[in-house]
Design a protein around this motif. Structure first.
Motif, PDB file in Angstrom:
ATOM      1  N   LYS A 181      26.504 -20.689  32.560  1.00 19.71           N
ATOM      2  CA  LYS A 181      27.208 -20.540  31.116  1.00 19.71           C
ATOM      3  C   LYS A 181      25.598 -21.549  30.693  1.00 19.71           C
ATOM      4  O   LYS A 181      25.585 -22.553  30.885  1.00 19.71           O
ATOM      5  N   LEU A 182      24.858 -20.553  30.184  1.00 20.85           N
ATOM      6  CA  LEU A 182      23.507 -21.204  29.203  1.00 20.85           C
ATOM      7  C   LEU A 182      24.520 -21.494  27.601  1.00 20.85           C
ATOM      8  O   LEU A 182      24.053 -20.907  26.962  1.00 20.85           O
ATOM      9  N   VAL A 183      24.060 -22.538  27.223  1.00 21.92           N
ATOM     10  CA  VAL A 183      24.693 -23.027  26.208  1.00 21.92           C
ATOM     11  C   VAL A 183      23.503 -23.128  24.636  1.00 21.92           C
ATOM     12  O   VAL A 183      22.452 -24.239  25.338  1.00 21.92           O
ATOM     13  N   ASN A 184      22.672 -22.534  23.883  1.00 21.54           N
ATOM     14  CA  ASN A 184      22.170 -22.321  23.128  1.00 21.54           C
ATOM     15  C   ASN A 184      22.355 -23.142  21.506  1.00 21.54           C
ATOM     16  O   ASN A 184      23.460 -22.102  21.160  1.00 21.54           O
ATOM     17  N   VAL A 185      21.816 -23.891  21.252  1.00 19.83           N
ATOM     18  CA  VAL A 185      22.307 -24.564  19.830  1.00 19.83           C
ATOM     19  C   VAL A 185      21.241 -24.354  18.852  1.00 19.83           C
ATOM     20  O   VAL A 185      20.571 -24.873  19.051  1.00 19.83           O
ATOM     21  N   VAL A 227      24.877 -25.643  31.383  1.00 19.75           N
ATOM     22  CA  VAL A 227      23.615 -25.816  30.884  1.00 19.75           C
ATOM     23  C   VAL A 227      23.799 -25.841  29.497  1.00 19.75           C
ATOM     24  O   VAL A 227      23.649 -24.583  28.945  1.00 19.75           O
ATOM     25  N   GLY A 228      22.840 -27.014  29.209  1.00 15.32           N
ATOM     26  CA  GLY A 228      22.422 -27.018  28.017  1.00 15.32           C
ATOM     27  C   GLY A 228      20.618 -26.188  26.920  1.00 15.32           C
ATOM     28  O   GLY A 228      19.793 -27.186  28.208  1.00 15.32           O
ATOM     29  N   LEU A 229      20.409 -25.533  27.414  1.00 19.92           N
ATOM     30  CA  LEU A 229      19.030 -24.720  26.920  1.00 19.92           C
ATOM     31  C   LEU A 229      18.263 -24.960  25.492  1.00 19.92           C
ATOM     32  O   LEU A 229      19.010 -24.147  24.595  1.00 19.92           O
ATOM     33  N   ASP A 230      16.748 -25.777  25.726  1.00 20.11           N
ATOM     34  CA  ASP A 230      16.300 -25.445  24.136  1.00 20.11           C
ATOM     35  C   ASP A 230      15.242 -24.860  24.780  1.00 20.11           C
ATOM     36  O   ASP A 230      13.702 -24.646  23.776  1.00 20.11           O
ATOM     37  N   GLY A 231      14.771 -24.662  25.349  1.00 16.91           N
ATOM     38  CA  GLY A 231      12.935 -23.141  26.228  1.00 16.91           C
ATOM     39  C   GLY A 231      12.449 -24.900  26.918  1.00 16.91           C
ATOM     40  O   GLY A 231      11.203 -24.321  26.884  1.00 16.91           O
ATOM     41  N   SER A 232      12.571 -25.486  26.566  1.00 21.16           N
ATOM     42  CA  SER A 232      11.744 -26.674  27.170  1.00 21.16           C
ATOM     43  C   SER A 232      11.415 -26.288  28.254  1.00 21.16           C
ATOM     44  O   SER A 232      12.052 -26.075  28.860  1.00 21.16           O
ATOM     45  N   PRO A 233      10.458 -26.706  29.265  1.00 24.01           N
ATOM     46  CA  PRO A 233      10.028 -27.109  30.489  1.00 24.01           C
ATOM     47  C   PRO A 233      11.708 -27.679  31.752  1.00 24.01           C
ATOM     48  O   PRO A 233      12.285 -27.647  32.214  1.00 24.01           O
ATOM     49  N   GLU A 234      12.007 -29.053  30.422  1.00 24.15           N
ATOM     50  CA  GLU A 234      12.608 -29.898  30.944  1.00 24.15           C
ATOM     51  C   GLU A 234      14.220 -28.861  31.471  1.00 24.15           C
ATOM     52  O   GLU A 234      15.500 -29.264  32.258  1.00 24.15           O
ATOM     53  N   SER A 235      14.769 -28.245  30.263  1.00 27.74           N
ATOM     54  CA  SER A 235      15.954 -27.912  30.183  1.00 27.74           C
ATOM     55  C   SER A 235      15.532 -26.437  30.830  1.00 27.74           C
ATOM     56  O   SER A 235      16.542 -26.277  31.716  1.00 27.74           O
ATOM     57  N   ARG A 236      14.524 -26.107  31.324  1.00 29.04           N
ATOM     58  CA  ARG A 236      14.530 -24.564  31.996  1.00 29.04           C
ATOM     59  C   ARG A 236      15.026 -25.568  33.421  1.00 29.04           C
ATOM     60  O   ARG A 236      15.646 -24.370  34.364  1.00 29.04           O
ATOM     61  N   ALA A 237      14.077 -26.316  33.612  1.00 28.41           N
ATOM     62  CA  ALA A 237      14.680 -27.376  34.876  1.00 28.41           C
ATOM     63  C   ALA A 237      15.755 -27.711  35.619  1.00 28.41           C
ATOM     64  O   ALA A 237      16.719 -26.955  36.518  1.00 28.41           O
TER      65      ALA A 237
END
Length: 293
Positions: free
Chosen positions: A34-38, A7-17
């Motif tokens: 796997k949490l992928v943070n760019v 999952v692509g994670l940027d901290g937004s509510p959408e990415s947390r969902a």
């Protein structure tokens, strides 16, 4: 490389969902999450600012997945949660991450007052180029970061083109139905003859015959799949009208909508296709886009 639900994670509510949805998917599949943070390099003018420099940016970039991982491990103790920090352009990094993903999950913002997604340029670029299925999940107004769960009793919806059925796409939908313990609703849209354009009254007998032929074509495509997955409750819907509209309507009662993307290795670039593009922007359930030849 070992397979993971990524999952692509940027901290937004959408990415947390999306991360919460991906964690439940990882549990069902028996795979790590796997949490992928760019982390995008900070432009030089910003890098010179004392409060907005690269150290501050990197601190928050690392804190976001760390805190998300802690929450996910507490909520899903059976799932092995991994964190990967990558520097680069998000679309390129996530497309590369898709090579080991099963599937890749991204968040997408719900449109205020209108059912559907706000799919940004990064999401569209990844969907158009990823080599694995990409699932788009939205927060549905939930700003707590935990996302919202879809009742498991809702069916998986498959968009089917009887003129060019693809085994990869159909197989993914059947396997998703088995995985989620859900029924499978197969939606096929077909167009009636253009009477209105010529100012003619509709031919009800012709419409009925065409409808029967289209329904028979759906049944013929699905026959071997029903035999392969005898435990899946399959509902066939052959409906007149635009396929995209029918799929968007069906998404209101779906746990997942499955659509395809034809792989085009062209110098002109990748494309999503008009039906999939419309479903991505207007469906109210998570959407899985499956690439196929």
């Amino acid at each position: 490389m070992p397979r993971t639900v990524t999952v692509g994670l940027d901290g937004s509510p959408e990415s947390r969902a999306a991360a919460d949805w991906a964690a439940r998917e990882a549990k069902l599949r028996g795979l790590p999450l796997k949490l992928v943070n760019v982390w995008e390099p900070v432009p030089e003018p910003i890098a010179q600012a004392p409060l907005l420099g690269p150290e501050t940016h990197q601190h928050w970039s690392e804190r976001i997945p760390r805190e998300a991982a802690e929450e996910l491990r507490a909520a899903h103790p059976e799932v092995d949660v991994l964190i990967k920090h990558v520097t680069g352009r998000p679309a390129e990094v996530l497309t590369d991450a898709a090579k080991d993903a099963e599937p890749l999950v991204l968040g997408s913002r719900g449109l205020s007052g209108v059912g559907g997604f706000m799919v940004g340029s990064v999401g569209l670029a990844v969907v158009a180029r990823a080599e694995c299925p990409v699932v788009l999940v939205r927060a549905e107004g939930d700003t707590s970061g935990t996302g919202s769960t879809v009742p498991p009793s809702r069916p998986v919806v498959l968009g089917l083109d009887t003129r060019a059925p693809d085994d990869t796409l159909i197989g993914f939908a059947f396997e998703a139905a088995v995985l989620h313990g859900a029924s499978l609703r197969v939606v096929h849209g077909w167009n009636e003859p253009p009477y209105i354009a010529y100012g003619l009254p509709p031919d009800l007998e012709l419409n009925a015959r065409l409808g029967a032929e289209e329904a028979a074509a759906v049944s013929e495509v699905l026959r071997p799949w029903r035999q392969k997955f005898p435990t899946v409750d399959v509902v066939e819907d052959s409906l007149s009208g635009k396929a995209a509209n029918r799929l968007v309507d069906a998404s209101a009662e779906a746990s997942l909508v499955v659509v395809g993307r034809r792989i085009r290795r062209s110098p002109l670039g990748a494309h999503i296709g008009p039906i999939t593009h419309a479903v991505l922007h207007h469906a109210t359930a998570p959407v899985a886009v499956v690439p196929h030849d």
